[in-house]
Enzyme design. Structure first.
Site, PDB file in Angstrom:
ATOM      1  N   LYS A  40      21.340  53.060  13.466  1.00 30.09           N
ATOM      2  CA  LYS A  40      20.822  52.283  14.587  1.00 30.09           C
ATOM      3  C   LYS A  40      19.881  53.165  15.410  1.00 30.09           C
ATOM      4  CE  LYS A  40      22.071  53.937  17.823  1.00 30.09           C
ATOM      5  NZ  LYS A  40      22.376  55.244  18.372  1.00 30.09           N
ATOM      6  N   HIS A  74      28.510  53.137  14.174  1.00 26.62           N
ATOM      7  CA  HIS A  74      29.744  53.891  13.944  1.00 26.62           C
ATOM      8  C   HIS A  74      30.866  53.517  14.917  1.00 26.62           C
ATOM      9  CE1 HIS A  74      28.201  56.573  17.094  1.00 26.62           C
ATOM     10  NE2 HIS A  74      29.413  57.059  17.209  1.00 26.62           N
ATOM     11  N   LYS A  95      35.564  53.175  14.787  1.00 26.79           N
ATOM     12  CA  LYS A  95      36.531  53.847  15.657  1.00 26.79           C
ATOM     13  C   LYS A  95      37.874  53.110  15.613  1.00 26.79           C
ATOM     14  CE  LYS A  95      33.050  55.851  18.669  1.00 26.79           C
ATOM     15  NZ  LYS A  95      33.138  57.294  18.719  1.00 26.79           N
ATOM     16  N   GLU A 146      29.420  59.226  28.813  1.00 22.57           N
ATOM     17  CA  GLU A 146      29.393  60.517  28.113  1.00 22.57           C
ATOM     18  C   GLU A 146      29.090  61.610  29.124  1.00 22.57           C
ATOM     19  OE1 GLU A 146      27.561  60.181  23.904  1.00 22.57           O
ATOM     20  OE2 GLU A 146      26.290  59.008  25.210  1.00 22.57           O
ATOM     21  N   ASP A 164      19.548  52.790  22.678  1.00 22.15           N
ATOM     22  CA  ASP A 164      20.378  53.779  21.995  1.00 22.15           C
ATOM     23  C   ASP A 164      21.852  53.356  21.941  1.00 22.15           C
ATOM     24  OD1 ASP A 164      20.840  56.396  20.808  1.00 22.15           O
ATOM     25  OD2 ASP A 164      21.812  56.946  22.702  1.00 22.15           O
ATOM     26  N   HIS A 199      26.069  49.587  20.085  1.00 24.85           N
ATOM     27  CA  HIS A 199      27.492  49.922  20.240  1.00 24.85           C
ATOM     28  C   HIS A 199      28.207  49.000  21.239  1.00 24.85           C
ATOM     29  CE1 HIS A 199      26.484  53.293  17.878  1.00 24.85           C
ATOM     30  NE2 HIS A 199      26.150  54.138  18.823  1.00 24.85           N
ATOM     31  N   LYS A 223      24.678  58.796  30.234  1.00 19.24           N
ATOM     32  CA  LYS A 223      24.840  60.201  29.867  1.00 19.24           C
ATOM     33  C   LYS A 223      25.000  61.001  31.154  1.00 19.24           C
ATOM     34  CE  LYS A 223      22.752  60.096  25.403  1.00 19.24           C
ATOM     35  NZ  LYS A 223      23.948  59.892  24.599  1.00 19.24           N
TER      36      LYS A 223
HETATM   37  C1  BG6 Z   1      24.973  57.575  19.084  1.00 21.40           C
HETATM   38  C2  BG6 Z   1      23.941  57.710  20.158  1.00 21.40           C
HETATM   39  O1  BG6 Z   1      24.779  56.416  18.351  1.00 21.40           O
HETATM   40  O2  BG6 Z   1      26.259  57.548  19.669  1.00 21.40           O
HETATM   41  C3  BG6 Z   1      24.189  58.953  20.996  1.00 21.40           C
HETATM   42  O3  BG6 Z   1      22.665  57.796  19.569  1.00 21.40           O
HETATM   43  C4  BG6 Z   1      25.605  58.969  21.514  1.00 21.40           C
HETATM   44  O4  BG6 Z   1      23.266  59.027  22.070  1.00 21.40           O
HETATM   45  C5  BG6 Z   1      26.594  58.721  20.396  1.00 21.40           C
HETATM   46  O5  BG6 Z   1      25.847  60.231  22.106  1.00 21.40           O
HETATM   47  C6  BG6 Z   1      28.005  58.532  20.918  1.00 21.40           C
HETATM   48  O6  BG6 Z   1      28.891  58.450  19.847  1.00 21.40           O
HETATM   49  P1  BG6 Z   1      30.324  59.099  19.920  1.00 21.40           P
HETATM   50  O7  BG6 Z   1      31.007  58.687  18.678  1.00 21.40           O
HETATM   51  O8  BG6 Z   1      30.105  60.586  19.985  1.00 21.40           O
HETATM   52  O9  BG6 Z   1      30.941  58.581  21.159  1.00 21.40           O
END
Ligand code: BG6
Length: 492
Positions: A151, A181, A185, A219, A238, A243, A343
């Protein structure tokens, strides 16, 4: 051609990139450690650097050591490393793909069938790779190989459609694995079980009992060395378009007729189709963006976004986004879904928080308890993987006092190790299971939802709010709330 046979090779485009180092290689290494990789499977790292195989292996070892720390095991690494070859290549250069063809032609042990092409590259490069695979015939025979696309799939609704058309020119839909992804989870998958395996929950899971839903993915990290990609993408593309929207669909979907890939995806699409489009004049009330300025995260002074290497001067790219959506269907009409992601927040915290309505009568008003707080269902995705319900009980003693207790419905016991999302999904790619991958109509409907916000913000490039790194964002994001008693929940 037997689709059940395992792949012979996985080609990693972008092997030296951030995603490969941080997520893919560690996940593959873990699969090796658990003996889940088919014996026949080899990996080809495809990257630009003028390297021999040994240079690549040194790079990979370091990346794994950095990520795994003490869990790095040399014996497992040696086994894993033996599967690799390296092809020096430019994504836009056809000759590089001819070298890839040669490498793929080398005999492999065991019986295997297809090749997996993993596009761990910037979305702007997808087209070049797909076209070049076609030029050298690596998409043939039709129907055999698999392509994994990261993505965001496209950068808006039009480009997503174009990319999809291009992919379908060379690959069948069942060869395409659009990865998100977050669907790998554990808590996200457990949400399906929580909702559909418990008669206790599902009757309450609707507008009659639920006041609102919050989905937060916070994050503490910044953008690291990804400015090249991130500055053009921003948090909306992003994180939120994919997500967070996927999380929303899993919270809101109807029970599917079965757990088959398409049955599940049909229900998710219905949710996305029911999201009320946001008219231009209402964008301000529905969406808020901001960018991190310098500040302190986990006790350390960190740079602001504008000072990160590679970010355009005066960039108005958002690193925080909050948005409100309504799902206009029988179950959810009138219930706001608040989504936010950012972030450089104080800490990593991803959670789905569902607030229930107040009881119809405040029976304890005349007592010292006064107004009872509503119940919450809290599904923490990371760093903890947990599920809890907040309910009231009487405090022991003479008075009529209540207190909130958390009923822990976590499925995790201390010594159970869960699988990383990428591990689970890579295994699915190897085994050809597309249940947790995204169908194009999901992508398309999800772009349709965020597109008005994107287009509106694109016209407003002169100003963006900033929040100090290490904070939960700005008070202005509260303007999204429908009622005064709604507020962001930052704690479990
Ligand atoms: C990614 C984003 O898809 O997911 C990132 O591009 C982000 O910016 C990340 O940090 C977060 O994934 P996870 O699994 O580390 O929470």
């Amino acid at each position: 051609m037997d689709q059940k046979l395992h792949p012979c090779s996985m080609v990693i485009f972008g092997a030296t990139g951030n995603l490969a180092s941080i997520k893919l290689l560690p996940a593959m290494y873990h699969l090796e450690a658990k003996n889940r990789l088919p014996e026949s499977m080899g990996f080809i790292a495809f990257a630009r650097r003028e390297w021999a195989l040994d240079d690549w292996l040194e790079f990979m070892k370091l990346a794994l050591q950095n990520k795994l720390g003490e869990r790095f095991d040399n014996a497992i690494y040696e086994r894993f490393a033996a599967r690799f070859s390296y092809v020096k290549g430019e994504l836009h250069d056809v000759e590089s793909y001819r070298r890839l063809v040669e490498e793929l032609g080398k005999p492999r042990p065991g019986v295997c069938s297809n090749v997996v092409f993993y596009l761990a590259i910037k979305p702007t490069e997808f087209t070049a790779v797909i076209n070049n695979l076609d030029v050298v015939g690596l998409n043939k025979p039709r129907g055999l190989h698999r392509v994994v696309v990261e993505k965001p799939f496209g950068e808006d609704i039009e480009s997503a459609r174009m990319l999809n058309e291009l992919m379908h020119r060379h690959f069948n839909e069942d060869q395409i694995f659009r990865i998100d992804h977050f669907l790998g989870k554990e808590t996200v998958q457990n949400l399906l079980v929580f909702r559909f395996a418990n008669t206790l929950i599902e009757p309450l899971w609707n507008r009659n009992f639920i006041d609102h839903v919050q989905i937060t993915v916070a994050e503490d990290i910044g953008i690291g060395s990804r400015a090249d990609y991130y500055d053009k993408a921003g948090a909306l593309r992003d994180m939120l378009q994919n997500h967070l929207m996927q999380l929303l669909t899993v919270v809101a979907m109807e029970p599917p007729p079965s757990m088959e890939a398409d049955a599940l995806r049909d229900e998710k699409v219905k949710v996305l189709r029911s999201i009320r489009p946001i008219p231009k004049r209402a964008i301000h009330a529905h969406a808020f963006r901001a960018q991190y300025a310098e500040g302190i995260v986990n006790g350390k002074q960190v740079k602001g976004y504008q000072q990160e290497e590679g970010v355009e001067p005066n960039s108005a790219t958002e690193t925080f986004v909050a948005a409100k959506f309504y799902i206009d269907n029988w179950r959810w009409r009138g219930v706001p879904f608040y989504l936010r992601t950012g972030k450089r927040m104080p800490r990593q915290m991803s959670m789905i928080a569902v607030r229930f309505r107040h009881p119809p009568q405040q029976l304890f008003r005349e007592t010292s308890t006064e107004v009872i707080e509503p119940n919450w269902a809290l599904l923490s995705i990371q760093p903890e993987e947990s599920m809890q319900m907040e309910i009231h009980s009487k405090q022991p003693g003479l008075g009529m006092n209540t207190r909130v207790i958390q009923m822990n419905a976590s499925y995790h016991t201390g010594d159970e190790v869960s699988m990383d999302a990428y591990e689970a999904l890579l295994l699915d790619v190897i085994e050809g299971d597309r249940t947790l991958f995204i169908r194009f109509d999901e992508v398309e409907w999800s772009w349709r939802v965020v597109d008005p916000i994107l287009k509106y913000w694109e016209q407003e490039r002169q100003f963006i709010h900033t929040y100090p790194a290490g904070s939960w964002g700005l008070h202005e994001a509260n303007r999204l709330f429908d009622t005064e008693d709604q507020e962001w929940r930052n704690e479990l």
